[in-house]
Design a protein around this motif. Structure first.
Motif, PDB file in Angstrom:
ATOM      1  N   LEU A 482      22.432  -1.884  -2.686  1.00 31.11           N
ATOM      2  CA  LEU A 482      23.364  -2.532  -3.612  1.00 31.11           C
ATOM      3  C   LEU A 482      24.418  -1.580  -4.170  1.00 31.11           C
ATOM      4  N   VAL A 483      24.067  -0.288  -4.319  1.00 29.68           N
ATOM      5  CA  VAL A 483      25.011   0.634  -4.961  1.00 29.68           C
ATOM      6  C   VAL A 483      25.755   1.523  -3.970  1.00 29.68           C
ATOM      7  N   ARG A 484      25.393   1.517  -2.693  1.00 27.00           N
ATOM      8  CA  ARG A 484      25.964   2.509  -1.782  1.00 27.00           C
ATOM      9  C   ARG A 484      27.477   2.373  -1.620  1.00 27.00           C
ATOM     10  N   LYS A 485      28.026   1.185  -1.849  1.00 28.46           N
ATOM     11  CA  LYS A 485      29.469   1.013  -1.719  1.00 28.46           C
ATOM     12  C   LYS A 485      30.205   1.806  -2.792  1.00 28.46           C
ATOM     13  N   ASP A 486      29.714   1.738  -4.024  1.00 26.71           N
ATOM     14  CA  ASP A 486      30.382   2.407  -5.139  1.00 26.71           C
ATOM     15  C   ASP A 486      29.780   3.768  -5.472  1.00 26.71           C
ATOM     16  N   ARG A 487      28.504   3.973  -5.112  1.00 29.12           N
ATOM     17  CA  ARG A 487      27.829   5.225  -5.460  1.00 29.12           C
ATOM     18  C   ARG A 487      27.093   5.798  -4.239  1.00 29.12           C
ATOM     19  N   PRO A 488      27.823   6.093  -3.155  1.00 33.83           N
ATOM     20  CA  PRO A 488      27.170   6.565  -1.921  1.00 33.83           C
ATOM     21  C   PRO A 488      26.396   7.866  -2.108  1.00 33.83           C
TER      22      PRO A 488
END
Length: 560
Positions: A482-488
């Motif tokens: 869920l977060v990899r787009k904004d927090r890779p």
């Protein structure tokens, strides 16, 4: 192609489903002895064993299939049916010729049989009877019926219901249940023949014996396909038809019905006593109700006793009496209270219905709180009556009693409709925090707190909570996705950490999971602009795991 055979590949896929269709494609070369007739196709398919398959296309164009494999015996359009269907489509251009040839053979056989002298025809029949025991039993029954040999008719009818030839160690497996059902259906045919020949009284007696015989054996049959249950239904209908024709003694019929319906909780029959109202008449119905009431008073919690009493009372339309029957054995799950509420609502008494539902909620035991059908009913009624705060109160109590993600969602939905979610949410999350603090995360018991935060879309708080050591591996993976787009940069270590223990495990499911995690890691590196770093990691992993050929294949399939 469809103009030749009556179905298409799309029809096969629709009936079988994607999995069975895909597997059936691999069995095309296993099809043999394909026969074409008008409206049906039959063949053998070599699987674990040799299975007999028949595909039928009726006059309306409806496609169906039957197979002797266990999955097919359960009524499914299996991979073997798909294989035969594909074989037919592959030879579609030749189907018209084959159908014409089949019709010609049928006519030729009919003409030949008609031309045989009587003695020669009899000799042919005797030869077939000696070879085919099933045919012999059927013809013996028909012969006995025709000559009115009642003892033989009885013996043959009961023999057809004997499951012994199909049982292994006293139990009929699912794969053999269909064949047994086909044999048992001959008994139904015989009973209906007796009724149509003016011997309904005998049909009544034999049908009762046959029902008792099937009743005794049904527990020892794996009837997953429902084929034996269908015979039981037909047998029950044959008995009812015979009763309507023979007009047996009403009181005796009532007593038999009571014995039949109260004889066992494990019943092959779904007999509705009200169907016999014509045969029972006023006196018979009164006697049946008397017997039902006596049995129910002795055992108010008995399923059979309760069903019979409920059905007889319901047929009179007396709602209060029906409520009394239900109320004599209230379930701790609230199901009985809900049934009563529905009955009262249907009778135009919504106020009393609501009172019973509220009583049920008060008496509901804790394990059944938090999303019960009774809570759903009350919330719907409160909302419809313009009492959203009361509905929220029900959901709040349910959540407190059973702090699951489902109960949290129900509370959130109700409170949002009430406009009070901002006030309800902190208290609900605090309860979940207390639960998380008391328990350690395990694969079978993930903290509901993190799932609730993820479900709310509050990923920042969910991540922080996971960092406190309260998340399972599955929850970490969900968060990383869920977060990899904004927090890779945060998600990447999660993927790499989850890969490590999987390197020591074999199996295709494990290899697919490694590939899934690698794809997530690759996406993180792409967003971070460090693709060369991922390439080096992947090269090292392949070198380390190169002996696992299946893993290498899976990685290749995913472009890794």
């Amino acid at each position: 192609m469809k103009i030749y055979v009556g179905f298409s590949e799309t029809d096969l896929r629709r009936l079988a489903g994607p999995r069975s269709f895909e597997r059936g494609q691999g069995y095309r070369d296993a099809v043999s002895r394909l026969e074409v007739e008008d409206g049906w196709f039959s063949a053998r398919v070599q699987g674990t064993e040799v299975y007999e398959v028949e595909i039928t296309v009726d006059g309306a164009g409806a496609l169906s299939g039957a197979c002797s494999c266990p999955y097919g015996q359960e009524g499914n359009f299996c991979k073997h049916c798909v294989a035969v269907g594909l074989a037919v489509l592959n030879r579609a251009s030749d189907v018209p010729r084959q159908r014409s040839a089949a019709a010609s053979r049928t006519k030729g056989l009919a003409r030949w049989l008609e031309s045989l002298p009587r003695e020669e025809l009899l000799a042919l029949v005797r030869e077939q009877v000696e070879r085919d025991r099933g045919l012999r039993r059927r013809l013996e029954l028909r012969a006995a019926t025709a000559r009115r040999d009642d003892p033989v008719v009885r013996e043959r009818v009961l023999a057809l219901l004997d499951p012994t030839p199909f049982a292994s160690y006293g139990y009929v497996e699912c794969a053999d249940a269909h064949a047994y059902a086909q044999q048992a259906s001959e008994a139904v045919t015989a009973l209906r023949t007796l009724t149509s020949d003016g011997r309904a009284a005998l049909a009544v007696t034999l049908a009762r014996e046959a029902m008792a015989a099937l009743h005794r054996t049904y527990e020892d049959i794996d009837d997953s396909s429902g084929s034996v249950g269908s015979v039981a239904e037909e047998l029950s209908e044959a008995h009812l038809e015979a009763c309507r024709s023979a007009c047996p003694d009403p009181l005796e019929t009532a007593e038999w019905l009571a014995r039949h319906l109260l004889g066992s909780d494990y019943d092959a029959f779904d007999t509705d006593p009200y169907d016999y109202r014509e045969s029972l008449g006023t006196d018979g119905l009164a006697r049946l109700r008397q017997l039902a009431a006596e049995a129910w008073r002795r055992k108010p919690s008995g399923w059979a006793e309760k069903y019979l009493m409920e059905r007889l009372v319901k047929s009179t339309g007396n709602v209060d009496e029906l409520i009394a029957v239900h109320a004599a054995d209230l379930s701790p799950t609230g199901d009985t209270h809900l049934t009563i509420a529905h009955e009262l609502e249907a009778a135009g008494r919504p106020g009393e219905a609501l009172e019973w539902a509220e009583r049920g909620l008060r008496e509901l035991t804790e394990p059944h709180r938090g999303g019960s059908a009774l809570e759903d009913y009350l919330c719907e009624r409160y909302t419809a009556a313009g009492r959203p705060a009361r509905a929220t109160s029900v959901r709040r109590d349910g959540f407190r009693a059973r702090r699951t993600l489902a109960a949290y969602r129900l509370l959130r939905e109700c409170a949002r409709a009430d406009g009070t979610w901002e006030r309800e949410r902190p208290a609900a999350l605090e309860l979940l925090r207390e639960d998380a603090a008391r328990s350690r995360p395990r694969w079978y018991g993930a903290p509901v707190l993190i799932d609730a935060l993820i479900d709310d879309g509050d990923l920042a708080t969910a991540w922080q909570t996971a960092m406190e050591g309260r998340a399972t591996e599955h929850q970490w993976l969900t968060l990383a996705d869920l977060v990899r787009k904004d927090r890779p940069a945060d998600a990447l270590p999660v993927y790499l950490r989850l890969i490590e223990p999987l390197k020591k495990v074999t199996g295709n499911a494990n290899y697919q999971q490694i590939a899934r995690l690698l794809l997530g890691a690759r996406e993180c590196h792409r967003r971070l602009g460090t693709r060369q770093e991922f390439a080096a990691y992947l090269t090292a992993l392949r070198a380390e795991q190169k002996r696992k050929r299946n893993l290498m294949k899976v990685l290749d399939q995913h472009g890794l």
